[in-house]
Design an enzyme around this catalytic site. Structure first.
Site, PDB file in Angstrom:
ATOM      1  N   ILE A 134       0.837  -1.202   0.000  1.00 31.62           N
ATOM      2  CA  ILE A 134       0.000   0.000   0.000  1.00 31.62           C
ATOM      3  C   ILE A 134       0.868   1.248   0.000  1.00 31.62           C
ATOM      4  O   ILE A 134       1.896   1.292   0.677  1.00 31.62           O
ATOM      5  CB  ILE A 134      -0.925  -0.052   1.244  1.00 31.62           C
ATOM      6  N   CYS A 135       0.446   2.267  -0.781  1.00 31.64           N
ATOM      7  CA  CYS A 135       1.095   3.579  -0.744  1.00 31.64           C
ATOM      8  C   CYS A 135       2.513   3.484  -1.323  1.00 31.64           C
ATOM      9  O   CYS A 135       2.679   3.130  -2.489  1.00 31.64           O
ATOM     10  CB  CYS A 135       1.067   4.090   0.697  1.00 31.64           C
ATOM     11  N   ILE A 136       3.552   3.739  -0.554  1.00 37.01           N
ATOM     12  CA  ILE A 136       4.931   3.660  -1.032  1.00 37.01           C
ATOM     13  C   ILE A 136       5.503   2.245  -0.882  1.00 37.01           C
ATOM     14  O   ILE A 136       6.564   1.930  -1.454  1.00 37.01           O
ATOM     15  CB  ILE A 136       5.826   4.693  -0.291  1.00 37.01           C
ATOM     16  N   PRO A 138       4.810  -0.543  -2.312  1.00 38.98           N
ATOM     17  CA  PRO A 138       5.145  -1.252  -3.557  1.00 38.98           C
ATOM     18  C   PRO A 138       6.585  -0.984  -4.018  1.00 38.98           C
ATOM     19  O   PRO A 138       7.230  -1.882  -4.581  1.00 38.98           O
ATOM     20  CB  PRO A 138       4.121  -0.691  -4.565  1.00 38.98           C
ATOM     21  N   THR A 189      -1.872  -0.730  -4.172  1.00 38.82           N
ATOM     22  CA  THR A 189      -2.824   0.392  -4.268  1.00 38.82           C
ATOM     23  C   THR A 189      -2.123   1.616  -3.697  1.00 38.82           C
ATOM     24  O   THR A 189      -1.324   1.511  -2.761  1.00 38.82           O
ATOM     25  CB  THR A 189      -4.146   0.079  -3.533  1.00 38.82           C
TER      26      THR A 189
END
Lengths: 220, 220
Positions: A134-136, A138, A189
């Site tokens: 999620i967010c950074i 990935p 995401t």
């Protein structure tokens, strides 16, 4: 019963886990009746940020102890995590991922990853188990696997091409969307990579959780 | 557009706001398209608790600065809050309510309430505006109004009769239920007064938010 490990990096988006992403992840997992265990590494935070001013505070805090605020005390040191005991892993975002789990925040594509975090990600993918990022987070997954697998993810817009510099493939996606790397079972995401409404953040995270769970128990 | 003030007491249930209750309140308000502003008092926390061990830590933290972690920096000192500018007030729970906003945690029914917090609660009720009170926060509302109005609330089971000792009336309710004091427009839900599933906490908080909003714009 499906089980998932949620890995936190502190408590607060400037120096730890993004609190709302962490809570919304726990909520989506509980709603899906997943058995959740929360982990965090027993390490000093890179720094402590005054979240009102954005300035560095003259304080020392510990990632495990601060993460326990979100976990309501029910948290285990990351060093104890055995990925074989879980069906899936989740990494909420926040700068903790880019400061405590890695130095992406300061070194970008030249980053180093915490060896324990890197090993856990690698072992999970090798075991053909899915990861929700999620967010950074990935970017952390892509960086951890850069020597082994090219991963497709979203971190929202990625105007600076971070993901591609890290050896991955980026797909632009809105806050309510997910990107699925079916081969490696990585679901991403972008959440608070954009300063979007919490309602939209929740929609994206719920989709991410549901897609990860759809991989659980599927043929390796 | 309806507007609501959410009042935080720190970041972590042992010494501040219960994080999950705060996030779920913000989520339910956003989903209802309410314009939200977050407030916290600029004061030292009563203490800092290591949320992993439950022990008191040798640290000093500020309620406004720690609350900013949940607010993502978008937070205003409580001293600036003008209740006339909002349609409703919300108090998530956590020990911050019973330690920083009052000394209910140590003094029970003999508690004192922070004068600013007390004035804000009193002015809101005088203005016939509704308040959503979550977890232990209903005890704060009852205590703040004890010299003026007898309030009916739930804090779950209340086996020690705290609410009645404070001059209020208690109704037992499950985590997914709310109790409504229609006369004074106080809506309460017990949330993490029980160690329940986050899914149930979310149901109770959403009901609380929706009931409070149903009072907004209704005849005074």
């Amino acid at each position: 019963m499906v089980s998932a490990a949620v890995i936190l990096s502190g408590c607060g988006h400037f120096d730890g886990s993004e609190i709302r992403e962490a809570v919304l992840t726990l909520w989506a997992l509980d709603e899906a009746e997943v058995n959740v265990e929360i982990f965090a590494p027993d390490m000093e935070q890179k720094n402590v940020i005054n979240h009102r001013t954005g300035e560095i505070a003259d304080e020392v805090r510990n990632v495990l102890i601060e993460s326990a605020r979100i976990a309501r005390g029910n948290i285990t040191p990351l060093s104890v995590l055995d990925v074989q005991k879980f069906d899936a892993l989740f990494f909420p975002g926040g700068f903790g991922v880019a400061k405590n789990f890695s130095d992406i925040a300061t070194h970008g594509s030249y980053c180093a990853i915490d060896p324990l975090v890197k090993r856990i990600i690698y072992e999970t993918v090798l075991a053909k188990k899915p990861i929700g990022a999620i967010c950074i987070a990935p970017a952390l997954i892509v960086a951890a696997l850069r020597d082994y697998f090219p991963i497709t993810v979203t971190i929202g817009d990625d105007p600076e091409g971070l993901i591609s510099k890290l050896g991955g493939k980026h797909q632009v996606a809105t806050t309510t969307e997910i990107v699925v790397d079916t081969t490696h079972k990585i679901v991403s995401t972008s959440a608070y990579m954009r300063n979007d409404r919490i309602t939209n953040i929740a929609i994206g995270i719920k989709k991410c959780v549901q897609k990860v769970l759809s991989f659980c128990g599927s043929p390796a």
